[in-house]
Write an enzyme that holds these catalytic residues in place. Structure first.
Site, mmCIF file in Angstrom:
data_model
loop_
_atom_site.group_PDB
_atom_site.id
_atom_site.type_symbol
_atom_site.label_atom_id
_atom_site.label_comp_id
_atom_site.label_asym_id
_atom_site.label_seq_id
_atom_site.Cartn_x
_atom_site.Cartn_y
_atom_site.Cartn_z
ATOM 1 N N GLN A 62 43.906 -17.540 28.755
ATOM 2 C CA GLN A 62 43.252 -15.955 28.391
ATOM 3 C C GLN A 62 41.387 -16.604 27.632
ATOM 4 O O GLN A 62 41.342 -15.201 27.727
ATOM 5 C CB GLN A 62 44.087 -16.353 27.042
ATOM 6 C CG GLN A 62 45.453 -16.126 27.456
ATOM 7 C CD GLN A 62 46.166 -15.345 26.092
ATOM 8 O OE1 GLN A 62 45.909 -15.193 24.778
ATOM 9 N NE2 GLN A 62 47.215 -15.492 26.511
ATOM 10 N N ASP B 131 43.790 -25.465 28.194
ATOM 11 C CA ASP B 131 44.286 -24.163 29.031
ATOM 12 C C ASP B 131 43.053 -23.034 28.859
ATOM 13 O O ASP B 131 43.148 -22.736 27.479
ATOM 14 C CB ASP B 131 45.590 -24.079 28.414
ATOM 15 C CG ASP B 131 46.716 -23.009 28.930
ATOM 16 O OD1 ASP B 131 46.152 -22.163 29.567
ATOM 17 O OD2 ASP B 131 47.863 -22.651 28.756
ATOM 18 N N ARG C 64 48.064 -8.711 18.916
ATOM 19 C CA ARG C 64 47.178 -8.857 19.269
ATOM 20 C C ARG C 64 46.593 -8.350 20.405
ATOM 21 O O ARG C 64 46.951 -7.471 20.808
ATOM 22 C CB ARG C 64 47.961 -10.200 20.770
ATOM 23 C CG ARG C 64 46.585 -11.211 21.842
ATOM 24 C CD ARG C 64 47.228 -11.992 22.333
ATOM 25 N NE ARG C 64 48.230 -11.899 23.324
ATOM 26 C CZ ARG C 64 48.949 -11.908 24.356
ATOM 27 N NH1 ARG C 64 49.564 -13.531 23.892
ATOM 28 N NH2 ARG C 64 49.871 -12.360 24.969
ATOM 29 N N GLU D 147 45.498 -25.217 23.947
ATOM 30 C CA GLU D 147 44.402 -23.166 24.254
ATOM 31 C C GLU D 147 43.106 -23.624 23.249
ATOM 32 O O GLU D 147 43.658 -23.831 21.519
ATOM 33 C CB GLU D 147 45.469 -22.522 23.385
ATOM 34 C CG GLU D 147 46.278 -22.345 24.797
ATOM 35 C CD GLU D 147 47.958 -21.184 23.921
ATOM 36 O OE1 GLU D 147 47.088 -20.234 23.984
ATOM 37 O OE2 GLU D 147 48.368 -22.135 23.498
ATOM 38 N N LYS E 32 45.369 -15.947 34.685
ATOM 39 C CA LYS E 32 45.449 -13.859 34.579
ATOM 40 C C LYS E 32 43.715 -13.595 34.759
ATOM 41 O O LYS E 32 44.163 -13.204 36.144
ATOM 42 C CB LYS E 32 44.663 -14.572 32.604
ATOM 43 C CG LYS E 32 46.890 -14.575 31.817
ATOM 44 C CD LYS E 32 46.563 -14.932 30.714
ATOM 45 C CE LYS E 32 47.541 -14.963 29.971
ATOM 46 N NZ LYS E 32 48.992 -13.875 30.785
ATOM 47 N N TRP F 87 51.237 -21.960 23.911
ATOM 48 C CA TRP F 87 52.228 -21.362 25.235
ATOM 49 C C TRP F 87 50.826 -22.399 26.533
ATOM 50 O O TRP F 87 50.248 -21.325 26.552
ATOM 51 C CB TRP F 87 52.438 -19.854 25.035
ATOM 52 C CG TRP F 87 52.884 -19.116 26.111
ATOM 53 C CD1 TRP F 87 52.804 -18.736 27.346
ATOM 54 C CD2 TRP F 87 54.472 -19.148 26.513
ATOM 55 N NE1 TRP F 87 53.165 -18.783 27.942
ATOM 56 C CE2 TRP F 87 54.411 -18.491 27.297
ATOM 57 C CE3 TRP F 87 55.808 -19.402 26.059
ATOM 58 C CZ2 TRP F 87 55.885 -18.722 27.916
ATOM 59 C CZ3 TRP F 87 56.577 -19.281 26.312
ATOM 60 C CH2 TRP F 87 56.627 -18.282 27.474
HETATM 61 C C1 LIG Z 1 47.659 -20.348 27.574
HETATM 62 C C2 LIG Z 1 48.742 -19.142 28.106
HETATM 63 N N1 LIG Z 1 48.640 -20.579 29.281
HETATM 64 C C3 LIG Z 1 50.041 -20.199 30.118
HETATM 65 C C4 LIG Z 1 50.260 -19.449 30.473
HETATM 66 C C5 LIG Z 1 51.534 -18.884 31.416
HETATM 67 O O1 LIG Z 1 50.710 -18.034 32.643
HETATM 68 P P1 LIG Z 1 51.739 -17.395 33.516
HETATM 69 O O2 LIG Z 1 52.759 -16.575 32.540
HETATM 70 O O3 LIG Z 1 50.627 -16.883 33.981
HETATM 71 O O4 LIG Z 1 52.645 -18.233 34.393
HETATM 72 C C6 LIG Z 1 49.983 -17.920 29.577
HETATM 73 C C7 LIG Z 1 50.463 -16.985 29.498
HETATM 74 O O5 LIG Z 1 50.717 -16.179 28.915
HETATM 75 C C8 LIG Z 1 49.028 -18.512 28.444
HETATM 76 O O6 LIG Z 1 48.428 -17.148 28.057
#
Ligand SMILES: Cc1ncc(COP(=O)(O)O)c(C=O)c1O
Length: 440
Positions: A244, A241, A404, A208, A270, A135
């Site tokens: 988190q 990414d 989670r 991620e 975040k 994600w």
């Molecule tokens: C790993 C990761 N990348 C990107 C995003 C996207 O971030 P945003 O919701 O601030 O656009 C999220 C959001 O949950 C995320 O968990």
């Protein structure tokens, strides 16, 4: 008042999919959020993983006031002093390797867009490898590389995206292999297929460090090392990414630090804004110089905003001063211990995993079949909320049903004990209801 506002919400708000609660909310402090009836809930989602230092930390409130004394916003071409300071602090104290150049935007989705634009411009390619269960955001480019997103119904995603099966030790694609061998075998096959399909226009591999929305999956270190090598071998950039994982949540400064693998580009969001919309993308001076020469552009009305930068600086200071990176490890171990204890007593808790205070708890109908207990997951999550605990459940038909659990790093042991008590009561009631042939 609130009754009429609940009606207003129903009448005038677009339902966006994540709006799961019937209540309206008014207040948030530390680990607790309050609804318009005055009911309090322990927030074990950290407000979508943003309130890592706790909701409305006094340092954030002060930073907002400070920005109010100076400036909330400038013309995009004007770089505020505080933005330069935040970039310096990140490069000096937080970022791995030679990631010394940063741009500041608003959301994690936007950060993904920036990272992809950088990689495409630097390499001259457009092909991107992303993981199953990933994600990276909801905007056009970001959702194209997000496999946990709802991809149907929004037209053609960006072309040139290829999927690497995500490492999942509990639910492997090829059972029987050990975790590390399975992760590497999947990657090897995915790369062979990619090389066959590629038009020779590789741009990036995006990952991620902990695949969170995909079920809080922690890959073996060798998998991330192999991604680093795969990117280098193909002239592609490696993007982490860290929406988190950055800034303490997993018990290290970043995921890159935990795995000791340095990407070419790192996205952060975040935690950095502590609840205000602040995201950042860092890269090396060499990549920045290259794309600058090629006329890289990325600006919105809110690029380099002073308000959010002031808050970002305050958040990083709190993480240092309150030693929250260490605290993520200590409280994470305590919380994990409580779940491992529940696992001893409840057959339906199939797996407890994660790092620091990012914990996944997978629910199964039984431990032999490992069939996902989706109905139980949904029912328990609802009952938790009714009893005063907000937490997130990741449910995908093709994957498991995973709670989670990610409270603020400032969470107390009392709050953890109270949350686990609620969760156990909700679990017991849900199991009884399902056994009696109720809602499930
Ligand atoms: C790993 C990761 N990348 C990107 C995003 C996207 O971030 P945003 O919701 O601030 O656009 C999220 C959001 O949950 C995320 O968990």
């Amino acid at each position: 008042m609130s009754g009429s506002l609940e009606a207003a919400a129903k009448d005038h708000l677009v339902r966006y999919g994540g709006d799961t609660f019937p209540n309206l909310f008014t207040k948030a402090r530390g680990t607790v959020v309050t609804d318009s009836q005055g009911r309090e809930y322990l927030d074990f989602t950290s407000g979508q993983m943003c309130a890592t230092i706790g909701h409305n930390h006094p340092a954030i409130v002060e930073a907002v006031h400070r920005a109010g004394e100076k400036a909330f916003h400038f013309f995009s071409g004007m770089i505020p002093e505080v933005v330069a300071e935040l970039a310096q602090v990140l490069a000096r104290d937080w970022l791995p390797g030679d990631l010394t150049k940063t741009i500041f935007v608003n959301t994690g989705s936007e950060a993904t867009e920036v990272a992809l634009r950088m990689a495409k411009m630097y390499t001259g390619g457009y092909e991107v490898l992303a993981l199953g269960g990933s994600w990276h955001g909801i905007t056009g480019g970001a959702s194209s590389v997000s496999m946990a997103s709802d991809r149907k119904g929004y037209g053609v995603p960006a072309p040139g995206v290829f999927v690497i099966p995500e490492p999942n030790a509990y639910r492997p694609y090829f059972p029987g292999m050990d975790e590390e061998a399975a992760a590497l075998a999947n990657l090897d096959l995915a790369l062979k297929l990619y090389d066959m399909q590629s038009a020779g226009k590789g741009a990036a591999i995006i990952v991620e460090p902990v695949i969170s929305a995909g079920g809080v999956l922690v890959p073996p270190r060798s998998f991330l090392v192999a991604l680093r090598q795969a990117a280098d071998a193909r002239g592609m950039l490696l993007i982490f990414d860290e929406a988190q994982t950055a800034f303490g949540r997993i018990g290290t400064r970043t995921g890159a630090e935990h795995f000791d693998v340095v990407p070419d580009i790192m996205t952060m969001s975040k935690t950095l804004g502590g609840g205000l919309p602040l995201a950042a993308v860092a890269t090396t001076a060499a990549i920045e110089a290259d794309i600058y020469e090629k006329h890289f552009t990325y600006y919105t009305s809110h690029v380099s905003d002073p308000l959010t930068a002031e808050v970002g600086l305050a958040v990083l200071k709190v993480i240092e001063q309150e030693k929250l990176v260490d605290r993520a490890n200590a409280m994470g171990a305590y919380l994990r211990g409580r779940f491992e204890d529940l696992q001893q007593r409840y057959e339906v808790i199939g797996d407890v995993r994660g790092l620091g205070l990012l914990i996944g708890v997978e629910l199964v109908t039984d431990r032999v079949s490992r069939s996902p207990a989706h109905a139980l997951g949904a029912l328990t999550t609802r009952k938790c909320f009714e009893k005063g605990l907000s937490m997130n459940i990741r449910r995908r038909p093709e994957r498991g049903s995973v709670w989670r659990i990610a409270p603020p790093l400032t969470v107390s042991t009392n709050e953890i004990d109270r949350a686990v008590e609620i969760l156990e009561a909700a679990l017991r009631e849900s199991l009884d209801e399902i056994a009696a042939g109720g809602t499930a």
